[in-house]
Design a protein around this motif. Structure first.
Motif, PDB file in Angstrom:
ATOM      1  N   THR A  99       0.810  -1.217   0.000  1.00  0.00           N
ATOM      2  CA  THR A  99       0.000   0.000   0.000  1.00  0.00           C
ATOM      3  C   THR A  99       0.845   1.270   0.000  1.00  0.00           C
ATOM      4  O   THR A  99       0.309   2.344  -0.184  1.00  0.00           O
ATOM      5  N   ALA A 100       2.147   1.145   0.259  1.00  0.00           N
ATOM      6  CA  ALA A 100       2.943   2.379   0.314  1.00  0.00           C
ATOM      7  C   ALA A 100       4.389   2.082  -0.069  1.00  0.00           C
ATOM      8  O   ALA A 100       4.674   1.078  -0.717  1.00  0.00           O
ATOM      9  N   CYS A 101       5.285   2.932   0.399  1.00  0.00           N
ATOM     10  CA  CYS A 101       6.681   2.922  -0.039  1.00  0.00           C
ATOM     11  C   CYS A 101       7.380   1.588   0.166  1.00  0.00           C
ATOM     12  O   CYS A 101       8.239   1.211  -0.621  1.00  0.00           O
ATOM     13  N   CYS A 102       7.051   0.852   1.219  1.00  0.00           N
ATOM     14  CA  CYS A 102       7.716  -0.423   1.474  1.00  0.00           C
ATOM     15  C   CYS A 102       7.551  -1.389   0.298  1.00  0.00           C
ATOM     16  O   CYS A 102       8.402  -2.246   0.075  1.00  0.00           O
ATOM     17  N   ALA A 103       6.446  -1.260  -0.427  1.00  0.00           N
ATOM     18  CA  ALA A 103       6.209  -2.153  -1.564  1.00  0.00           C
ATOM     19  C   ALA A 103       7.282  -1.970  -2.636  1.00  0.00           C
ATOM     20  O   ALA A 103       7.612  -2.905  -3.366  1.00  0.00           O
TER      21      ALA A 103
ATOM     22  N   MET B 227       2.953  -4.757   3.044  1.00  0.00           N
ATOM     23  CA  MET B 227       4.029  -3.778   2.933  1.00  0.00           C
ATOM     24  C   MET B 227       3.431  -2.399   2.767  1.00  0.00           C
ATOM     25  O   MET B 227       2.883  -2.091   1.719  1.00  0.00           O
ATOM     26  N   GLY B 228       3.503  -1.612   3.791  1.00  0.00           N
ATOM     27  CA  GLY B 228       3.022  -0.246   3.671  1.00  0.00           C
ATOM     28  C   GLY B 228       2.049   0.138   4.755  1.00  0.00           C
ATOM     29  O   GLY B 228       1.678  -0.667   5.609  1.00  0.00           O
ATOM     30  N   THR B 229       1.649   1.397   4.688  1.00  0.00           N
ATOM     31  CA  THR B 229       0.763   1.962   5.696  1.00  0.00           C
ATOM     32  C   THR B 229      -0.643   1.379   5.525  1.00  0.00           C
ATOM     33  O   THR B 229      -1.192   1.419   4.434  1.00  0.00           O
ATOM     34  N   ILE B 230      -1.197   0.842   6.579  1.00  0.00           N
ATOM     35  CA  ILE B 230      -2.570   0.353   6.535  1.00  0.00           C
ATOM     36  C   ILE B 230      -3.416   1.291   7.391  1.00  0.00           C
ATOM     37  O   ILE B 230      -3.193   1.401   8.596  1.00  0.00           O
TER      38      ILE B 230
ATOM     39  N   VAL C  40       5.876  -6.132   6.773  1.00  0.00           N
ATOM     40  CA  VAL C  40       7.118  -5.517   6.308  1.00  0.00           C
ATOM     41  C   VAL C  40       7.089  -4.017   6.600  1.00  0.00           C
ATOM     42  O   VAL C  40       6.200  -3.310   6.137  1.00  0.00           O
ATOM     43  N   GLY C  41       8.062  -3.564   7.363  1.00  0.00           N
ATOM     44  CA  GLY C  41       8.198  -2.133   7.613  1.00  0.00           C
ATOM     45  C   GLY C  41       7.517  -1.677   8.887  1.00  0.00           C
ATOM     46  O   GLY C  41       6.663  -2.352   9.447  1.00  0.00           O
ATOM     47  N   ALA C  42       7.932  -0.495   9.307  1.00  0.00           N
ATOM     48  CA  ALA C  42       7.420   0.053  10.562  1.00  0.00           C
ATOM     49  C   ALA C  42       5.921   0.284  10.513  1.00  0.00           C
ATOM     50  O   ALA C  42       5.211   0.039  11.491  1.00  0.00           O
ATOM     51  N   CYS C  43       5.417   0.722   9.366  1.00  0.00           N
ATOM     52  CA  CYS C  43       3.986   1.039   9.268  1.00  0.00           C
ATOM     53  C   CYS C  43       3.121  -0.184   9.487  1.00  0.00           C
ATOM     54  O   CYS C  43       2.184  -0.170  10.279  1.00  0.00           O
ATOM     55  N   ALA C  44       3.442  -1.261   8.777  1.00  0.00           N
ATOM     56  CA  ALA C  44       2.627  -2.470   8.901  1.00  0.00           C
ATOM     57  C   ALA C  44       2.791  -3.081  10.293  1.00  0.00           C
ATOM     58  O   ALA C  44       1.859  -3.662  10.842  1.00  0.00           O
TER      59      ALA C  44
ATOM     60  N   GLY D 224       4.124   2.844  12.410  1.00  0.00           N
ATOM     61  CA  GLY D 224       5.253   3.694  12.045  1.00  0.00           C
ATOM     62  C   GLY D 224       5.135   5.072  12.667  1.00  0.00           C
ATOM     63  O   GLY D 224       4.674   5.212  13.788  1.00  0.00           O
ATOM     64  N   PHE D 225       5.529   6.067  11.915  1.00  0.00           N
ATOM     65  CA  PHE D 225       5.433   7.417  12.485  1.00  0.00           C
ATOM     66  C   PHE D 225       4.040   8.018  12.317  1.00  0.00           C
ATOM     67  O   PHE D 225       3.821   9.163  12.676  1.00  0.00           O
ATOM     68  N   TYR D 226       3.120   7.254  11.748  1.00  0.00           N
ATOM     69  CA  TYR D 226       1.758   7.785  11.614  1.00  0.00           C
ATOM     70  C   TYR D 226       0.964   7.540  12.891  1.00  0.00           C
ATOM     71  O   TYR D 226       0.144   6.647  12.970  1.00  0.00           O
ATOM     72  N   ASN D 227       1.281   8.325  13.880  1.00  0.00           N
ATOM     73  CA  ASN D 227       0.553   8.223  15.138  1.00  0.00           C
ATOM     74  C   ASN D 227      -0.625   9.186  15.058  1.00  0.00           C
ATOM     75  O   ASN D 227      -0.615  10.258  15.646  1.00  0.00           O
TER      76      ASN D 227
ATOM     77  N   PRO E 172      11.474  -4.741  10.849  1.00  0.00           N
ATOM     78  CA  PRO E 172      11.604  -3.325  11.178  1.00  0.00           C
ATOM     79  C   PRO E 172      12.219  -2.543  10.026  1.00  0.00           C
ATOM     80  O   PRO E 172      12.756  -3.131   9.085  1.00  0.00           O
ATOM     81  N   GLY E 173      12.165  -1.247  10.117  1.00  0.00           N
ATOM     82  CA  GLY E 173      12.808  -0.407   9.104  1.00  0.00           C
ATOM     83  C   GLY E 173      11.808   0.445   8.381  1.00  0.00           C
ATOM     84  O   GLY E 173      10.650   0.089   8.247  1.00  0.00           O
ATOM     85  N   CYS E 174      12.273   1.572   7.902  1.00  0.00           N
ATOM     86  CA  CYS E 174      11.387   2.500   7.204  1.00  0.00           C
ATOM     87  C   CYS E 174      12.114   3.087   6.011  1.00  0.00           C
ATOM     88  O   CYS E 174      12.661   4.155   6.109  1.00  0.00           O
ATOM     89  N   PRO E 175      12.145   2.429   4.863  1.00  0.00           N
ATOM     90  CA  PRO E 175      11.716   1.057   4.652  1.00  0.00           C
ATOM     91  C   PRO E 175      12.839   0.085   5.021  1.00  0.00           C
ATOM     92  O   PRO E 175      13.988   0.477   5.113  1.00  0.00           O
ATOM     93  N   PRO E 176      12.522  -1.212   5.181  1.00  0.00           N
ATOM     94  CA  PRO E 176      13.569  -2.195   5.421  1.00  0.00           C
ATOM     95  C   PRO E 176      14.410  -2.390   4.158  1.00  0.00           C
ATOM     96  O   PRO E 176      13.902  -2.210   3.048  1.00  0.00           O
TER      97      PRO E 176
END
Ligand code: SF4
Lengths: 172, 162
Positions: free
Chosen positions: A39-43, A77-80, A104-108, A112-115, A134-138
């Motif tokens: 859904t986002a950059c991690c993809a 992979m990505g922000t949900i 995959v990634g901090a968001c999933a 992540g930083f989307y608090n 972990p990782g943004c992106p891994p």
């Protein structure tokens, strides 16, 4: 006297004895069919991981399917965000057992930083997760590492009754 | 362009509290009272032929005591390449409301719904004032300055349509 010794004298090394669940899991862990839920950059990082420089297929997860019915490894992979959450759940439910999930990634993994008001704080609020990356992106290596860890996890699991047994395994 | 500028000033002189020209965005900025918005929109559409309503959005001036919410309307005149921004300052901080202009400009329908969704501003006489982007179980209006940053919401259920 073990079984091995009974068989060996007459058949030489043409016969291997094992258990059905070991063979099944051995086959399963080296033929994972991933379904990318990007859904986002991690993809984008996943695209790196499957293409020639890193090549996920070296680890037996080559056949990327875009249908949950044909795959057994859901890679999120990505922000949900909250509105996506029921869709992700439905996709997960459509996959046949046995199935595994990698966040995959901090968001999933955690939002992540989307608090904020719109983003789900980790996909484990709606579906079970096997491996968190972990990782943004891994880095793509981390995605490969997640796959190897997942294979270790699959190894001692038996899906004879279709239920995922609980067990402990060593991450090292 | 000069002609329409003068025309705009003349026809709206009765209701405009403050007018200025924003050179950077090349648009007139007109401040009005919220009760005049329907009248102003009708004049802009019928008399001055502003044919596009680009957007409706709000601003939460959290620290302003008397007029916390400000609803902005961006109008565009395609033939003259001319823009006007209408600001309506809403006095009621507890229950902000303003008249809908969805019957004058069709595009206001969704724009006002979004504005209601995010800021909780009620648009009177709106044909269908429901949340546009957020789901129906959502509580509160997230773009208000007093919405807590880490407030969580119930996870929505899948719509029947999917
Ligand atoms: S973890 Fe970072 S790179 Fe991955 S989807 Fe979130 S913001 Fe993008």
């Amino acid at each position: 006297m073990s079984k091995q010794e009974i068989v060996t004298p007459s058949f030489g090394d043409t016969v291997v004895t094992t258990r059905i669940k070991s063979v099944l899991n051995w086959a399963r862990k080296y033929s994972l069919w991933p379904m990318p839920f990007g859904t986002a950059c991690c993809a984008i990082e996943f695209m790196g991981a499957v293409s020639s420089a890193f090549d996920l297929s070296r680890f037996g997860a080559e056949v990327v399917r875009f249908s949950p019915r044909q795959s057994d490894l859901l890679m999120v992979m990505g922000t949900i965000n909250y509105k996506q959450a029921p869709i992700l759940k439905k996709i997960y439910e459509q996959m046949c057992e046995p199935k595994w999930v990698v966040a995959v990634g901090a968001c999933a993994s955690s939002g992540g930083f989307y608090n904020n008001y719109s983003v789900l704080q980790g996909i484990d609020e709606v579906i079970p997760v096997d491996i968190y990356v972990p990782g943004c992106p891994p880095r793509p290596e981390q995605i490969l590492d997640a796959l190897v860890k997942l294979q270790k996890k699959i190894d001692p699991t038996a899906f004879v009754d279709g239920l995922n047994n609980t067990y402990q395994y060593d991450l090292k | 362009m000069q002609k329409i500028k003068n025309h705009l000033k003349k026809t709206l002189s009765g209701v405009v509290a403050d007018a200025s020209h924003d050179a950077k965005s090349m648009q007139e900025v007109l401040v009005i009272k919220p009760e005049h918005i329907h009248q102003v929109a009708t004049i802009l559409k019928v008399e001055l032929k502003f044919d596009v309503l680009i957007d409706v959005f709000a601003v939460d001036w959290f620290n302003k005591k008397d007029t916390r919410f400000e609803v902005n309307y961006l109008f565009y005149h395609t033939a003259e390449n001319y823009r006007a921004q209408i600001k309506a300052l809403i006095g009621d901080n507890a229950k902000p409301s303003i008249d809908s202009i969805a019957d004058v400009y069709g595009s206001a329908n969704w724009a006002e719904r979004e504005c209601y969704d995010m800021f909780g501003i009620r648009f009177n006489n709106h044909p269908n004032l429901k949340r546009l982007l957020l789901w129906k179980e959502f509580k509160g209006h997230p773009l208000r300055k007093d919405y807590p940053i880490n407030q969580r919401q119930p996870i929505p259920v899948l719509d029947e349509i999917l």
